[in-house]
Design a protein around this motif. Structure first.
Motif, PDB file in Angstrom:
ATOM      1  N   UNK A  37      -3.106 -14.011  -3.240  1.00  0.00           N
ATOM      2  CA  UNK A  37      -1.826 -14.341  -3.863  1.00  0.00           C
ATOM      3  C   UNK A  37      -0.700 -13.454  -3.327  1.00  0.00           C
ATOM      4  N   UNK A  38      -1.009 -12.190  -3.059  1.00  0.00           N
ATOM      5  CA  UNK A  38       0.020 -11.257  -2.610  1.00  0.00           C
ATOM      6  C   UNK A  38       0.172 -11.185  -1.102  1.00  0.00           C
ATOM      7  N   UNK A  39      -0.774 -11.792  -0.372  1.00  0.00           N
ATOM      8  CA  UNK A  39      -0.707 -11.752   1.083  1.00  0.00           C
ATOM      9  C   UNK A  39      -1.068 -10.405   1.674  1.00  0.00           C
ATOM     10  N   UNK A  40      -1.749  -9.552   0.910  1.00  0.00           N
ATOM     11  CA  UNK A  40      -2.156  -8.223   1.371  1.00  0.00           C
ATOM     12  C   UNK A  40      -3.561  -8.312   1.945  1.00  0.00           C
ATOM     13  N   UNK A  41      -3.736  -7.791   3.144  1.00  0.00           N
ATOM     14  CA  UNK A  41      -5.059  -7.813   3.767  1.00  0.00           C
ATOM     15  C   UNK A  41      -5.921  -6.690   3.216  1.00  0.00           C
ATOM     16  N   UNK A  42      -7.247  -6.811   3.432  1.00  0.00           N
ATOM     17  CA  UNK A  42      -8.161  -5.771   2.988  1.00  0.00           C
ATOM     18  C   UNK A  42      -7.858  -4.451   3.697  1.00  0.00           C
ATOM     19  N   UNK A  43      -7.511  -4.535   4.987  1.00  0.00           N
ATOM     20  CA  UNK A  43      -7.198  -3.330   5.752  1.00  0.00           C
ATOM     21  C   UNK A  43      -5.977  -2.626   5.160  1.00  0.00           C
ATOM     22  N   UNK A  44      -4.922  -3.408   4.886  1.00  0.00           N
ATOM     23  CA  UNK A  44      -3.702  -2.817   4.310  1.00  0.00           C
ATOM     24  C   UNK A  44      -3.987  -2.212   2.933  1.00  0.00           C
ATOM     25  N   UNK A  72     -15.243   5.306 -10.352  1.00  0.00           N
ATOM     26  CA  UNK A  72     -14.429   5.776 -11.469  1.00  0.00           C
ATOM     27  C   UNK A  72     -13.246   4.842 -11.685  1.00  0.00           C
ATOM     28  N   UNK A  73     -12.723   4.783 -12.892  1.00  0.00           N
ATOM     29  CA  UNK A  73     -11.635   3.845 -13.197  1.00  0.00           C
ATOM     30  C   UNK A  73     -10.345   4.154 -12.462  1.00  0.00           C
ATOM     31  N   UNK A  74     -10.148   5.400 -12.030  1.00  0.00           N
ATOM     32  CA  UNK A  74      -8.932   5.750 -11.307  1.00  0.00           C
ATOM     33  C   UNK A  74      -8.782   4.955 -10.028  1.00  0.00           C
ATOM     34  N   UNK A  75      -9.908   4.650  -9.364  1.00  0.00           N
ATOM     35  CA  UNK A  75      -9.874   3.849  -8.137  1.00  0.00           C
ATOM     36  C   UNK A  75      -9.421   2.422  -8.460  1.00  0.00           C
ATOM     37  N   UNK A  76      -9.893   1.899  -9.577  1.00  0.00           N
ATOM     38  CA  UNK A  76      -9.495   0.560 -10.008  1.00  0.00           C
ATOM     39  C   UNK A  76      -7.987   0.515 -10.242  1.00  0.00           C
ATOM     40  N   UNK A  77      -7.441   1.562 -10.844  1.00  0.00           N
ATOM     41  CA  UNK A  77      -6.003   1.613 -11.102  1.00  0.00           C
ATOM     42  C   UNK A  77      -5.201   1.672  -9.807  1.00  0.00           C
ATOM     43  N   UNK A  78      -5.730   2.374  -8.792  1.00  0.00           N
ATOM     44  CA  UNK A  78      -5.055   2.424  -7.492  1.00  0.00           C
ATOM     45  C   UNK A  78      -4.915   1.024  -6.899  1.00  0.00           C
ATOM     46  N   UNK A  79      -5.985   0.248  -7.005  1.00  0.00           N
ATOM     47  CA  UNK A  79      -5.975  -1.112  -6.466  1.00  0.00           C
ATOM     48  C   UNK A  79      -4.964  -1.983  -7.205  1.00  0.00           C
ATOM     49  N   UNK A  80      -4.994  -1.945  -8.536  1.00  0.00           N
ATOM     50  CA  UNK A  80      -4.086  -2.796  -9.321  1.00  0.00           C
ATOM     51  C   UNK A  80      -2.633  -2.361  -9.133  1.00  0.00           C
ATOM     52  N   UNK A  81      -2.368  -1.043  -9.009  1.00  0.00           N
ATOM     53  CA  UNK A  81      -1.008  -0.560  -8.783  1.00  0.00           C
ATOM     54  C   UNK A  81      -0.470  -1.037  -7.443  1.00  0.00           C
ATOM     55  N   UNK A  82      -1.303  -0.946  -6.404  1.00  0.00           N
ATOM     56  CA  UNK A  82      -0.841  -1.306  -5.065  1.00  0.00           C
ATOM     57  C   UNK A  82      -0.512  -2.797  -4.970  1.00  0.00           C
ATOM     58  N   UNK A  98      -5.896   1.094   3.390  1.00  0.00           N
ATOM     59  CA  UNK A  98      -5.052   2.186   3.895  1.00  0.00           C
ATOM     60  C   UNK A  98      -3.978   2.575   2.879  1.00  0.00           C
ATOM     61  N   UNK A  99      -3.397   1.571   2.214  1.00  0.00           N
ATOM     62  CA  UNK A  99      -2.317   1.849   1.265  1.00  0.00           C
ATOM     63  C   UNK A  99      -2.772   2.621   0.035  1.00  0.00           C
ATOM     64  N   UNK A 100      -4.004   2.383  -0.363  1.00  0.00           N
ATOM     65  CA  UNK A 100      -4.525   3.086  -1.551  1.00  0.00           C
ATOM     66  C   UNK A 100      -5.270   4.364  -1.200  1.00  0.00           C
ATOM     67  N   UNK A 101      -5.584   4.558   0.090  1.00  0.00           N
ATOM     68  CA  UNK A 101      -6.369   5.724   0.488  1.00  0.00           C
ATOM     69  C   UNK A 101      -7.857   5.529   0.278  1.00  0.00           C
ATOM     70  N   UNK A 102      -8.263   4.292  -0.082  1.00  0.00           N
ATOM     71  CA  UNK A 102      -9.678   4.010  -0.330  1.00  0.00           C
ATOM     72  C   UNK A 102     -10.442   3.883   0.982  1.00  0.00           C
ATOM     73  N   UNK A 103      -9.730   3.413   2.040  1.00  0.00           N
ATOM     74  CA  UNK A 103     -10.367   3.284   3.347  1.00  0.00           C
ATOM     75  C   UNK A 103     -11.289   2.078   3.430  1.00  0.00           C
ATOM     76  N   UNK A 104     -12.338   2.224   4.236  1.00  0.00           N
ATOM     77  CA  UNK A 104     -13.239   1.097   4.515  1.00  0.00           C
ATOM     78  C   UNK A 104     -14.061   0.665   3.309  1.00  0.00           C
TER      79      UNK A 104
END
Length: 480
Positions: free
Chosen positions: A14-21, A44-54, A24-30
């Motif tokens: 829906x957002x047009x964001x690729x998995x790579x972006x 941990x839930x903090x990682x989930x929040x990074x994804x939803x925020x981005x 990299x944008x969240x710092x989660x990497x591969x």
């Protein structure tokens, strides 16, 4: 794939964001590729929040993504149990069917024990379940997170402590730091302190611990109600819309979770009460108090709050000789120590105290000849003439700098309790059943919290000094 990974994929598309972006944008990497494929779950839930925020998710979808993660991380059964309990604890709006609401006797009925979780509604029901659990528990430790500011709950704890069972009760008391409504918070803390002390100081088996929280530390207190846990059952309860409501369960997993929660809290808690168990122990406590106080009090003003004024500094040597009981062998050491204390107080502290008192306390002393700070067994009641002399001496020393008069509907503590605070230490002294008890603390959180409160009391709970003094003078005239 899973619901969690599916929702990430939907939003990616829906957002047009690729998995790579996204990685990299969240710092989660591969690792993001594993999350999208559903082969791995964030730890941990903090990682989930990074994804939803981005991906700038809506609040509804943020909560949905986190819920999906929790279900996969903890399992559907555990999440379902937690949601059921959270609903009860946070809202207490579940009205159980008539078949699930019980009137309890001292022994828990078999019909309740057959249920994995039973809902209890009604103040009397909750109190009877609590009392039944406390008084029928096998030998061992009862873990409790109970605020004893409800007189009925306090009565249950007192009855349980005096019952025949040998279980030890460990209770963690939640105290609040100063917040936006600090006057209300600290007044509630004072009430809890007083009720807890009255229970704990009369008990060999009840131990209370205090734990400070503020509004930003709620994660340390996920349970908003009170709970009691034994080796075989758990009972959670709190105030509902119209009556107390509770949950009773024998689920071993839930019991283990609550005990683990209790143990983690206790590691951060401090004992609230040190109970003197002999006259020699009391004297040791006095001496320890003096040795510290003498070095600190003369440099700052000490605040004393009690129903009665602090009258002991106005006891003359002549009055003490006539009324103090020195003949009793067990009492004599305390009396001698107390007389030393009076001399020390007059020399070092008398002009460095700020009393917070109620008019009713003056009236009470004149009516009874009893000073709350001294156990009744240690002296005989003062005569009418000496009562007047003591109050007049106190009245003559008054100034707006050393006394605040509480409005008659604003008394902060009940009779028999004296709370003393300075910037460096905090003391509670309580006379109960002719025993003198002291809780002395240099714990920074306790000291700063109560000193801050006493130093910043809302002027609305005080009456004008001139009005308070006039009322005392009128009471003296009426007493004559």
């Amino acid at each position: 794939m899973s619901d969690f990974s599916d929702l990430i994929s939907v939003y990616k598309k829906r957002s047009g964001i690729s998995a790579k972006e996204l990685g990299e944008g969240t710092g989660i990497g591969s690792n993001i590729y594993k999350y999208v494929r559903g082969s791995r779950l964030p730890s941990e839930p903090g990682v989930v929040d990074l994804i939803s925020d981005y991906m700038n998710m809506s609040n509804e979808d943020r909560h949905k993504l986190r819920d999906y993660w929790r279900i996969e991380h903890f399992g559907k059964e555990r999440i379902a149990l937690w949601k059921e309990i959270e609903t009860m604890l946070q809202h207490f709006r579940i009205t159980p069917d008539a078949t699930e609401s019980y009137m309890f006797e001292q022994r828990l009925p078999d019909s309740l024990l057959d249920h994995s979780i039973s809902y209890i509604r009604g103040d009397l029901n909750v109190q009877q379940v609590l009392l039944a659990i406390l008084t029928t528990a096998d030998e061992g430790t009862i873990h409790a997170v109970v605020q004893p500011d409800d007189p009925h709950i306090l009565e249950c704890l007192s009855i349980a402590e005096k019952s025949a069972n040998q279980s030890k009760i460990q209770n963690i008391i939640r105290m609040r730091q100063r917040g936006d409504h600090y006057a209300d918070i600290m007044r509630k803390n004072l009430s809890i302190l007083q009720n807890t002390l009255q229970l704990a100081l009369g008990s060999d088996r009840y131990t209370s611990y205090y734990y400070y929280t503020d509004y930003v530390e709620q994660e340390k207190w996920p349970l908003t109600s009170s709970y009691i846990v034994t080796d075989s059952c758990a009972f959670l309860f709190g105030n509902g819309d119209t009556a107390m409501t509770g949950i009773f369960t024998k689920d071993p997993r839930f019991i283990a979770d609550l005990n683990m929660h209790f143990d983690s809290l206790m590691k951060e808690s401090r004992p609230m009460v040190i109970r003197p168990d002999s006259p020699s122990r009391i004297i040791e406590d006095f001496q320890s108090y003096y040795s510290i106080a003498e070095k600190t009090v003369p440099h700052s003003r000490e605040i004393v709050i009690g129903t009665q004024p602090c009258l002991t500094p106005f006891l003359t040597n002549d009055i003490c000789e006539r009324y103090m009981c020195r003949d009793h062998t067990e009492i004599r050491p305390f009396v001698e120590q107390y007389l030393t204390y009076l001399t020390w107080w007059r020399k070092h502290i008398r002009n460095l105290t700020k009393d917070i008192v109620s008019i009713d306390g003056v009236r009470q002393f004149l009516a009874t000849g009893r000073i709350h700070e001294i156990p009744e067994a240690y002296y005989t009641p003062f005569s009418k003439e000496d009562r007047l002399q003591i109050v007049r001496s106190w009245l003559a020393s008054l100034s707006p700098d050393n006394v605040h008069f509480l409005k008659e509907d604003s008394c902060l503590v009940n009779s028999g309790l004296t709370l003393t605070s300075s910037p460096t230490f905090f003391i509670i002294s309580l006379v109960r059943e002719n025993s003198y008890h002291i809780f002395f603390s240099k714990e920074p959180s306790t000291t700063s919290c109560f000193w801050d409160y006493f130093s910043n009391l809302d002027d609305r709970i005080y009456m004008p000094f001139s009005e308070g003094k006039q009322r005392v003078q009128k009471i003296i005239e009426q007493f004559r």
